[in-house]
Design a protein around this motif. Sequence first.
Motif, PDB file in Angstrom:
ATOM      1  N   MET B  85       0.870  -1.193   0.000  1.00 32.07           N
ATOM      2  CA  MET B  85       0.000   0.000   0.000  1.00 32.07           C
ATOM      3  C   MET B  85       0.893   1.224   0.000  1.00 32.07           C
ATOM      4  SD  MET B  85      -2.605  -1.376   2.889  1.00 32.07           S
ATOM      5  CE  MET B  85      -3.680   0.023   2.978  1.00 32.07           C
ATOM      6  N   TYR B  86       0.637   2.142  -0.938  1.00 35.79           N
ATOM      7  CA  TYR B  86       1.472   3.342  -1.053  1.00 35.79           C
ATOM      8  C   TYR B  86       0.680   4.545  -0.580  1.00 35.79           C
ATOM      9  CZ  TYR B  86       2.918   0.012  -4.628  1.00 35.79           C
ATOM     10  OH  TYR B  86       3.235  -1.131  -5.302  1.00 35.79           O
ATOM     11  N   ASP B  87       1.179   5.193   0.472  1.00 35.57           N
ATOM     12  CA  ASP B  87       0.520   6.395   0.958  1.00 35.57           C
ATOM     13  C   ASP B  87       1.209   7.582   0.287  1.00 35.57           C
ATOM     14  OD1 ASP B  87      -0.950   8.153   2.426  1.00 35.57           O
ATOM     15  OD2 ASP B  87       0.360   8.059   4.184  1.00 35.57           O
ATOM     16  N   SER B  88       0.970   7.776  -0.995  1.00 30.25           N
ATOM     17  CA  SER B  88       1.727   8.762  -1.768  1.00 30.25           C
ATOM     18  C   SER B  88       0.785   9.775  -2.406  1.00 30.25           C
ATOM     19  CB  SER B  88       2.536   8.024  -2.838  1.00 30.25           C
ATOM     20  OG  SER B  88       3.352   8.918  -3.513  1.00 30.25           O
ATOM     21  N   TRP B  89       0.923  11.039  -2.012  1.00 26.04           N
ATOM     22  CA  TRP B  89       0.036  12.094  -2.505  1.00 26.04           C
ATOM     23  C   TRP B  89       0.829  13.153  -3.244  1.00 26.04           C
ATOM     24  CZ3 TRP B  89      -5.265  12.275  -1.856  1.00 26.04           C
ATOM     25  CH2 TRP B  89      -5.812  11.321  -0.984  1.00 26.04           C
ATOM     26  N   GLN B  95      -3.639  13.706  -6.711  1.00 22.79           N
ATOM     27  CA  GLN B  95      -3.414  12.307  -7.071  1.00 22.79           C
ATOM     28  C   GLN B  95      -2.851  11.527  -5.896  1.00 22.79           C
ATOM     29  OE1 GLN B  95      -1.045  13.490 -10.335  1.00 22.79           O
ATOM     30  NE2 GLN B  95      -2.429  12.595 -11.852  1.00 22.79           N
ATOM     31  N   HIS B  96      -3.349  10.328  -5.741  1.00 23.64           N
ATOM     32  CA  HIS B  96      -2.898   9.469  -4.659  1.00 23.64           C
ATOM     33  C   HIS B  96      -2.308   8.200  -5.248  1.00 23.64           C
ATOM     34  CE1 HIS B  96      -3.833   6.737  -1.001  1.00 23.64           C
ATOM     35  NE2 HIS B  96      -2.649   7.278  -0.892  1.00 23.64           N
ATOM     36  N   GLY B  97      -1.121   7.859  -4.795  1.00 20.75           N
ATOM     37  CA  GLY B  97      -0.487   6.646  -5.293  1.00 20.75           C
ATOM     38  C   GLY B  97       0.763   6.968  -6.081  1.00 20.75           C
ATOM     39  N   ILE B  98       1.318   5.968  -6.675  1.00 20.74           N
ATOM     40  CA  ILE B  98       2.533   6.195  -7.465  1.00 20.74           C
ATOM     41  C   ILE B  98       2.207   5.942  -8.936  1.00 20.74           C
ATOM     42  CG2 ILE B  98       4.131   5.615  -5.604  1.00 20.74           C
ATOM     43  CD1 ILE B  98       4.415   2.851  -6.958  1.00 20.74           C
ATOM     44  N   PRO B  99       2.858   6.704  -9.818  1.00 21.21           N
ATOM     45  CA  PRO B  99       2.543   6.530 -11.233  1.00 21.21           C
ATOM     46  C   PRO B  99       2.996   5.165 -11.734  1.00 21.21           C
ATOM     47  CG  PRO B  99       4.403   8.017 -10.933  1.00 21.21           C
ATOM     48  CD  PRO B  99       3.894   7.692  -9.572  1.00 21.21           C
ATOM     49  N   VAL B 100       2.165   4.589 -12.588  1.00 19.93           N
ATOM     50  CA  VAL B 100       2.585   3.336 -13.220  1.00 19.93           C
ATOM     51  C   VAL B 100       2.840   3.608 -14.694  1.00 19.93           C
ATOM     52  CG1 VAL B 100       1.896   1.492 -11.676  1.00 19.93           C
ATOM     53  CG2 VAL B 100       0.151   2.623 -12.996  1.00 19.93           C
ATOM     54  N   THR B 101       1.863   3.400 -15.523  1.00 20.80           N
ATOM     55  CA  THR B 101       2.063   3.709 -16.951  1.00 20.80           C
ATOM     56  C   THR B 101       1.089   4.807 -17.340  1.00 20.80           C
ATOM     57  OG1 THR B 101       0.539   1.934 -17.448  1.00 20.80           O
ATOM     58  CG2 THR B 101       2.880   1.442 -17.689  1.00 20.80           C
ATOM     59  N   GLU B 106      -1.504   4.162  -8.857  1.00 24.97           N
ATOM     60  CA  GLU B 106      -1.979   3.056  -8.026  1.00 24.97           C
ATOM     61  C   GLU B 106      -1.571   3.305  -6.583  1.00 24.97           C
ATOM     62  OE1 GLU B 106       1.704  -0.120  -8.445  1.00 24.97           O
ATOM     63  OE2 GLU B 106      -0.082  -0.389  -9.704  1.00 24.97           O
ATOM     64  N   ASP B 107      -2.441   2.901  -5.660  1.00 26.06           N
ATOM     65  CA  ASP B 107      -2.088   3.064  -4.246  1.00 26.06           C
ATOM     66  C   ASP B 107      -2.008   1.725  -3.523  1.00 26.06           C
ATOM     67  OD1 ASP B 107      -4.698   2.374  -3.983  1.00 26.06           O
ATOM     68  OD2 ASP B 107      -5.344   4.247  -3.042  1.00 26.06           O
ATOM     69  N   ASN B 108      -2.232   0.635  -4.255  1.00 25.76           N
ATOM     70  CA  ASN B 108      -2.025  -0.694  -3.646  1.00 25.76           C
ATOM     71  C   ASN B 108      -1.867  -1.734  -4.739  1.00 25.76           C
ATOM     72  OD1 ASN B 108      -4.689  -2.565  -3.718  1.00 25.76           O
ATOM     73  ND2 ASN B 108      -5.212  -0.413  -3.906  1.00 25.76           N
ATOM     74  N   SER B 109      -1.148  -2.779  -4.427  1.00 28.96           N
ATOM     75  CA  SER B 109      -0.938  -3.801  -5.457  1.00 28.96           C
ATOM     76  C   SER B 109      -0.422  -5.090  -4.850  1.00 28.96           C
ATOM     77  CB  SER B 109       0.092  -3.296  -6.475  1.00 28.96           C
ATOM     78  OG  SER B 109       0.344  -4.290  -7.444  1.00 28.96           O
ATOM     79  N   PHE B 110      -0.760  -6.186  -5.482  1.00 30.83           N
ATOM     80  CA  PHE B 110      -0.063  -7.440  -5.205  1.00 30.83           C
ATOM     81  C   PHE B 110       1.181  -7.445  -6.091  1.00 30.83           C
ATOM     82  CE2 PHE B 110      -4.346  -8.684  -3.845  1.00 30.83           C
ATOM     83  CZ  PHE B 110      -4.038  -9.235  -2.620  1.00 30.83           C
ATOM     84  N   TYR B 111       2.234  -8.097  -5.617  1.00 30.60           N
ATOM     85  CA  TYR B 111       3.497  -7.983  -6.342  1.00 30.60           C
ATOM     86  C   TYR B 111       4.372  -9.188  -6.004  1.00 30.60           C
ATOM     87  CZ  TYR B 111       8.205  -5.918  -7.148  1.00 30.60           C
ATOM     88  OH  TYR B 111       9.492  -5.670  -7.533  1.00 30.60           O
ATOM     89  N   ILE B 112       4.915  -9.806  -7.038  1.00 34.41           N
ATOM     90  CA  ILE B 112       5.893 -10.892  -6.788  1.00 34.41           C
ATOM     91  C   ILE B 112       7.267 -10.240  -6.783  1.00 34.41           C
ATOM     92  CG2 ILE B 112       6.886 -13.060  -7.613  1.00 34.41           C
ATOM     93  CD1 ILE B 112       4.157 -13.519  -9.016  1.00 34.41           C
ATOM     94  N   ARG B 113       7.813 -10.052  -5.599  1.00 33.34           N
ATOM     95  CA  ARG B 113       9.081  -9.325  -5.495  1.00 33.34           C
ATOM     96  C   ARG B 113      10.273 -10.194  -5.895  1.00 33.34           C
ATOM     97  NH1 ARG B 113      13.230  -8.565  -1.970  1.00 33.34           N
ATOM     98  NH2 ARG B 113      14.188  -6.509  -2.001  1.00 33.34           N
TER      99      ARG B 113
END
Lengths: 277, 445
Positions: B85-89, B95-101, B106-113
């Motif tokens: 979860m990204y608390d990014s404003w 805008q809330h979240g981090i830029p993707v494309t 997006e402010d949350n994601s599942f991710y295979i690290r």
Amino acid sequence: MKTNKLRIAAILLVVMTIGFSFTTLNKVTVKGSDTMVILSQKWAEVYMKKNPGASIQVTGGGSGVGLAALINGSTDIANSSRPIKSSEVEKLKARYNTLGVEIPCAKDGLSVYLNRANPVTALTIKQLGQIFSGKITNWKDVGGQDAPIKLYGRESSSGTFGFFKDNVVKTDFSASCQTLPGTAAIVNAVKKDKYSIGYGGAAYAEGVKDCAVKKDDKSPAILPTAATIKNHTYPITRYLYMYLKSKPTGEIKAFVDWILSSEGQKLVVETGYFPLK
Amino acid sequence: MKKILFTGLLFVSCLINAQEVTNDTVKSNSVDTLKTDELTRLKESVDDHSMKLAGYEERFSALETVVNELSKIKVSGYIQAQYEMYDSWASDGSQHGIPVTGSAYEDNSFYIRRARIKFTYKPIDGVNFVLQPNFEVHQVTLKDAFVQLNDRWLNTFSLWVGQFNRPTYEIEYSSASREFAERTLMTRTLYPTERDQGVKLEADFATKFEIPLKLQFAVLNGNFGEGALANQAKDVDNGKDLMARAVYSFKFPSKGLGIDFGAHTYLGNTTVIAQTSPVTVFSDVNNNSFTPNVGDKLKKELFGTEMQLYYDFLGGLSLKGEYIRGTYSGTTNTAQVNTLFNANKVRNVEGYYLSLVKNVGKVNEVSLRYDVFDPNTKLSGDGVKTKDDLKYYNWTFAWQYYFNDYIKVMASYTLPVNEKSLNAGADYIKDKHDNIFTLRLQARF
């Protein structure tokens, strides 16, 4: 932290940490050195008789297996017939943030077993190293008969293997060295084969003869006896250890303290090993 | 008559006796035959079993050869699957979240690290081949690929050739063991992707000489983790970078205490391999502009110290820290760019971290880390004109629960606190909201 979700997650984290902290197990598990398994079982048996509420479970597998089990959390005490390796300490640091606790609990001499019909009676450490590394392959080169030397040894997970390799062979074992599962199997094999040689705990030498060992050419040949092992004049003498993740508490502490007491050390002698003092 | 009767009786008696003798002979003969048959059958059975045993032995020998060969290969690996979860404003709250494309945020994601498998092949004692690919959704990349030759005489030296971790404490401490979701900003910036290609000589004096000293010396390409992946396959500037590290361990077993002290250095350069038209202008450590020529070497020299303390206090506890300072250089050239030092510049940099980890019971571990990284020590406050020169103070709180040695859960919360400047963009006039929460499940084998 701006969102409710994060607050909930943080609260959950605290609650779970506190909750799981109180999870404890009463059974003490001991795993590791095959050399120590009989001694350890005896300790457990007598201790449980004296403390009916205690539950001590002992299994073998080899020193390496015991220490691996200590690192992965599947045993409380690891028995080891060799000192812990620095790579194993690094794993303990990474998982438990401790260096581990080393408890010497008995002394042992590593016997070199020869068949009773073999005329050879004494060898130097150097000769033993050359024999087990495959540089000397015939008994005539060490004063015996003209016959090829048959080698028996332990698996690489064994502390006895590691100790013998580090202190006697000092290089790789010969590829012709046949590995057997346990010291008793080695004694049995040497008993049947006139031209064979093996190694293992001094307590196991039944039906075979102990080879007297010289530190070097000029040193006297010493047989592994109670006196020579206790005073360290026998060149292949070692401590037997118990390893714990951290300082013992509760049942584990009580068991360890009892092993180090005169009562526990008396069983060391009865089992064929040698007490610390 | 009596004579006849007597003769008759004698005849019958002889006859009966003769019959008994015959019976005895027959009985004896049949027992011998039976014994011989049984022995023959027994011999056949023994021969049969001997042949079977010989067959099994032959098959076992063949299998033993295969098993012995297979036992030289070790396969290990781990998967880290996580929810973030990204608390990014944005500063205006738009805008809330981090830029993707594109413009998506997006402010949350599942991710295979991580999805890694490590193969170690040990053909003979003293030689290791290691290969570790990393599987990602869109690509497979090579993480470790090296040959390790251990000296078999002194059990002290080892030579590594290939691609391996750069020798610093935080880098060599595997992410599978690490108590926090990510490494510090300092390490991620100064040693991108942790690894490099080259040759490394290690000396560990603990085994043979019982001196708890470890020395590492490496010669590296110096450009791994920088620029496009294809450019990382080989050196891009001919110049080789050097690294050296020494660690000494003190042990106080009776107190349950161990302290490792160490230091490392990185001596290298960023070579200007091309110039643009119009020319690309760089800024130096004093923030003055200059125009380098092709072939100019910009300093990349770092000096670091480290300490790890382990204390057995109600279970394990560790306090770890590293401090690094020096001069670092970067370029926007696509063949060499470091995404976390993405500008044409030379800077005096400084960073450190302190982490405290406590084991609670057998399966819980709580951790706290404070890390600081200043990418430009010559500027501070409103003097900072670009966000890339802002100093960061990061707090990370983490908890790990070990189901067993193979599976653990981690919750990690990172709060980056940036230096404030009126001149580094609207987002950085105050502390930007950019906290990250990570809930991770790790399985390893």
